[in-house]
Design a protein around this motif. Structure first.
Motif, mmCIF file in Angstrom:
data_model
loop_
_atom_site.group_PDB
_atom_site.id
_atom_site.type_symbol
_atom_site.label_atom_id
_atom_site.label_comp_id
_atom_site.label_asym_id
_atom_site.label_seq_id
_atom_site.Cartn_x
_atom_site.Cartn_y
_atom_site.Cartn_z
ATOM 1 N N LEU A 353 54.283 44.071 14.375
ATOM 2 C CA LEU A 353 53.740 44.671 12.921
ATOM 3 C C LEU A 353 53.027 43.622 12.013
ATOM 4 N N THR A 354 52.396 43.874 10.917
ATOM 5 C CA THR A 354 51.762 43.096 10.076
ATOM 6 C C THR A 354 52.856 42.681 8.994
ATOM 7 N N GLU A 355 52.610 41.669 8.130
ATOM 8 C CA GLU A 355 53.360 41.410 6.989
ATOM 9 C C GLU A 355 53.851 42.564 6.358
ATOM 10 N N ALA A 356 52.893 43.428 5.810
ATOM 11 C CA ALA A 356 53.267 44.705 5.054
ATOM 12 C C ALA A 356 53.929 45.759 5.974
ATOM 13 N N GLY A 357 54.313 45.495 7.219
ATOM 14 C CA GLY A 357 55.277 46.432 7.990
ATOM 15 C C GLY A 357 54.211 47.621 8.803
ATOM 16 N N MET A 358 52.823 47.321 8.885
ATOM 17 C CA MET A 358 52.150 48.327 9.519
ATOM 18 C C MET A 358 51.344 48.012 10.432
ATOM 19 N N ILE A 359 51.164 48.803 11.549
ATOM 20 C CA ILE A 359 50.288 48.279 12.776
ATOM 21 C C ILE A 359 48.978 48.045 12.474
ATOM 22 N N LYS A 360 48.324 46.865 13.023
ATOM 23 C CA LYS A 360 47.173 46.407 12.642
ATOM 24 C C LYS A 360 45.876 47.537 13.124
ATOM 25 N N GLY A 361 44.916 47.575 12.460
ATOM 26 C CA GLY A 361 43.820 48.566 12.663
ATOM 27 C C GLY A 361 43.086 48.786 11.653
ATOM 28 N N LYS A 362 42.108 49.719 11.621
ATOM 29 C CA LYS A 362 41.342 49.942 10.511
ATOM 30 C C LYS A 362 41.589 51.305 10.059
ATOM 31 N N PRO A 363 41.795 51.487 8.690
ATOM 32 C CA PRO A 363 42.067 52.458 8.092
ATOM 33 C C PRO A 363 40.909 53.720 8.201
ATOM 34 N N GLY A 364 41.301 54.885 8.644
ATOM 35 C CA GLY A 364 40.066 55.785 8.738
ATOM 36 C C GLY A 364 39.941 55.982 10.376
ATOM 37 N N TYR A 365 40.417 55.211 11.121
ATOM 38 C CA TYR A 365 40.452 55.182 12.451
ATOM 39 C C TYR A 365 41.869 55.099 13.301
ATOM 40 N N LEU A 366 42.816 54.973 12.286
ATOM 41 C CA LEU A 366 44.088 54.840 13.130
ATOM 42 C C LEU A 366 44.549 56.007 13.538
ATOM 43 N N ALA A 367 45.302 56.220 14.722
ATOM 44 C CA ALA A 367 45.946 57.361 14.947
ATOM 45 C C ALA A 367 47.369 57.633 14.079
ATOM 46 N N PRO A 368 47.603 58.852 14.198
ATOM 47 C CA PRO A 368 48.986 59.151 13.356
ATOM 48 C C PRO A 368 50.295 58.174 13.716
ATOM 49 N N GLU A 369 50.446 58.082 14.941
ATOM 50 C CA GLU A 369 51.538 57.308 15.297
ATOM 51 C C GLU A 369 51.278 55.952 15.255
ATOM 52 N N GLN A 370 49.903 55.449 15.094
ATOM 53 C CA GLN A 370 49.715 53.930 14.460
ATOM 54 C C GLN A 370 49.912 53.656 13.461
ATOM 55 N N ALA A 371 49.469 54.481 12.469
ATOM 56 C CA ALA A 371 49.627 54.318 11.096
ATOM 57 C C ALA A 371 51.054 54.340 10.701
ATOM 58 N N ALA A 372 51.797 55.260 11.200
ATOM 59 C CA ALA A 372 53.228 55.402 11.109
ATOM 60 C C ALA A 372 54.091 54.136 11.475
ATOM 61 N N GLY A 373 53.683 53.206 12.392
ATOM 62 C CA GLY A 373 54.289 52.198 12.712
ATOM 63 C C GLY A 373 55.242 52.606 13.911
ATOM 64 N N GLU A 374 54.899 53.448 14.516
ATOM 65 C CA GLU A 374 55.551 54.040 15.682
ATOM 66 C C GLU A 374 55.012 53.323 16.895
ATOM 67 N N ASP A 375 55.973 53.463 18.157
ATOM 68 C CA ASP A 375 55.533 52.752 19.289
ATOM 69 C C ASP A 375 54.189 53.555 19.868
ATOM 70 N N ILE A 376 53.174 52.938 20.354
ATOM 71 C CA ILE A 376 51.999 53.432 20.723
ATOM 72 C C ILE A 376 51.550 53.068 22.186
ATOM 73 N N ASP A 377 50.765 53.810 22.762
ATOM 74 C CA ASP A 377 49.977 53.607 23.818
ATOM 75 C C ASP A 377 48.498 53.689 23.887
ATOM 76 N N GLY A 378 47.857 53.883 24.841
ATOM 77 C CA GLY A 378 46.176 53.848 25.004
ATOM 78 C C GLY A 378 45.753 55.100 24.184
ATOM 79 N N ARG A 379 46.477 55.917 24.059
ATOM 80 C CA ARG A 379 46.008 57.417 23.304
ATOM 81 C C ARG A 379 45.731 57.138 21.926
ATOM 82 N N VAL A 380 46.085 55.833 21.267
ATOM 83 C CA VAL A 380 45.617 55.767 19.947
ATOM 84 C C VAL A 380 44.196 55.102 19.978
ATOM 85 N N ASP A 381 43.726 54.583 21.142
ATOM 86 C CA ASP A 381 42.269 54.243 21.173
ATOM 87 C C ASP A 381 41.196 55.595 21.279
#
Length: 511
Positions: A353-381
């Protein structure tokens, strides 16, 4: 900022020292005002040192600097009367401040500074000075001559802007000549392709002994971040990861190292724009459908390759890119599509996680599970790919919002409109494919990049000219200027593009 902080500090102290000569009210007023300005600039220096900067800060700085004579005018008017204020020597610095604004190498700043000074001076005359002038107004401060002053004040901004334009052109010519001879170890640096907050990218020639030459894109860390261990670690990780890749759909990394006081990354150079620039050129209309299908096939091939990478011992790495978005999709004039920026790519088991507690990535292109800080896999891509393809088809941003927080909220809540509602020419099968990628429910989303690739290849049989369409799109984008229009044959696209200005290439390795 350092220059202005020093000037304001010295001037403020000097004003306080001159209190016996210029009066308590004026001396204290000037001293306090200048020291407050110094405090502001020291705060800006500190924020910049911590890596924060916004382009609006430059405009705010100019507005503050140009408004300083107005405050001096008010202090003079109160202390010595309006006649003295209208003829006081400090007003001369208005023209100087306008000229200094131009030294920031932005002609718009000069014009803005001149306009602001002219407006402020006019308002001060109309509402402060003129009502308090004596019945017999001296010739030098009568309205007609005062209007001439205002015109000359703004004219100084126009002349400064013209001078800055000439100076910038000459400086760029000189800089290009210097860079052509700038040897960075075994690399010969040419023009700068782009610059981000932490690194800059140059077109460079790999020129070792023996006469062999190869054009590359050389990414160099900015001097102020050379000692940032976290960023250098990410930079090194990107180089180590990408050096293992060998795929036509992934930008290759050739070299990583340190030369002098700077780290660098030498990468494959492409002669086309990033997809983000193409989307801006075709804003409101979308890309030819064949070109979008070609993008879908190319990117799913790249993702399948990355997701299925194995370690030397045969163990699956389960890599996830985590930052697929238009700036990180590079194109060539031959219609090649390459994925770049693996700075935050990680194996599934090593997400942080980043310091702010969120998975890294660009807002507007994050999958819901990525934005929620949950476990992720290739489906976020795959979700990010779905967003990208939706935008290519419609010419609009899917999850756009006023700020990053609202974009993240849209990831969860905003209804996703099927592309055919925006553009009826989109084939039903292509719309179904994109909507399957955009499923918020993981159990309903496309299960893997390999499965997505099979579907995309089936679509490709209906658009065998897709690569040629993309070549035409790239060619037109590169030729596009603010005043030109992009047009495609009706068979390729039913509407005309709305072109806008070009952008700098994306910075590989930025999260």
């Amino acid at each position: 900022a350092k220059f202005m902080a020093g000037v304001c500090t010295v001037s403020g102290v000097l004003a306080l020292c001159l209190v016996p000569m210029i009066g308590v009210k004026l001396g204290l007023g000037l001293g306090v005002m200048l020291l407050l300005l110094a405090g502001y600039y020291f705060a800006i220096i500190r924020f910049i040192g911590q890596g924060w900067f916004h382009p609006a800060v430059t405009w705010v700085n100019v507005a503050i600097e140009v408004s300083a004579p107005s405050l001096i005018f008010l202090l003079d008017a109160k202390q010595n009367g309006v006649l003295y204020a209208l003829t006081a020597p400090p007003l001369v610095i208005w023209g100087t401040l306008i000229a200094l604004s131009g030294l920031r190498s932005n002609r718009a700043l000069s014009l803005g500074a001149g306009a602001l000074a002219a407006i402020e001076y006019s308002l001060l005359y109309a509402f402060v000075a003129y009502p308090n002038l004596p019945p017999e107004i001296p010739v030098t401060v009568r309205p007609a001559l005062f209007a001439t002053r205002v015109v000359l004040l703004f004219a100084s901004a126009v002349f400064t802007a013209a001078f800055v334009g000439v100076l910038n052109r000459r400086a760029e010519e000189a800089l290009s000549a210097v860079r052509a001879k700038d040897v960075f170890g075994k690399y010969l640096l040419h023009e700068r392709l782009g610059m981000g907050g932490m690194a800059e990218v140059f077109r460079a020639t790999y020129n070792p002994e023996g006469g062999f030459e190869k054009v590359v894109a050389l990414k160099r860390v900015l001097p102020q971040f050379v000692e940032d261990e976290a960023f250098i670690g990410m930079f090194r990780d990107e180089a180590a990861l990408c050096s293992q890749f060998s795929h036509p759909g992934v930008v290759q990394v050739f070299d990583f190292g340190r030369f002098g006081d700077s780290y660098f990354l030498a990468m494959e150079y492409l002669d086309g724009p990033p997809l983000s620039r193409v989307l801006r050129a075709f804003k409101g209309s979308g890309l030819p459908i064949g070109a979008v299908v070609h993008l879908a096939v190319s990117l799913t091939e790249s993702l399948a390759y990355v997701h299925e990478r194995r370690a030397p011992d045969g163990r699956p790495l389960n890599l996830v890119h985590r930052d697929l978005n238009p700036p990180n999709v590079l194109l060539s004039k031959l219609g090649e599509v390459k994925l770049t920026d693996f700075g935050i790519a990680r194996a599934v088991g090593h997400m942080q996680l980043t310091e702010a507690g969120m998975i890294k990535g660009k807002p507007g292109y994050l999958a819901p599970e990525q934005a929620a800080g949950e476990d992720i896999d290739g489906r976020v891509d795959l979700f990010a790919l779905g967003v990208t393809l939706w935008e290519c088809l419609t010419g609009e941003q899917l999850l756009a919002a006023a700020d990053a927080t609202a974009m993240v909220r849209n990831t969860f809540d905003k209804p996703i409109v099927p592309p055919r509602q925006k553009r009826p020419q989109v084939p039903q099968a292509l719309e179904t494919f994109v909507m399957d990628l955009l499923e918020r429910d993981l159990s309903k989303r496309m299960p893997s990049a390999r499965e997505a690739l099979r579907t995309a290849r089936a679509l490709e049989t209906q658009f065998p000219q897709g690569q040629k369409d993309l070549m035409q799109v790239v060619d037109m984008t590169l030729k596009t200027t603010v005043s030109s229009a992009v047009s495609l044959p009706p068979a390729a696209r039913g509407t005309q593009a709305t072109p806008i200005g070009p952008d700098a290439p994306t910075m590989p390795g930025r999260g």
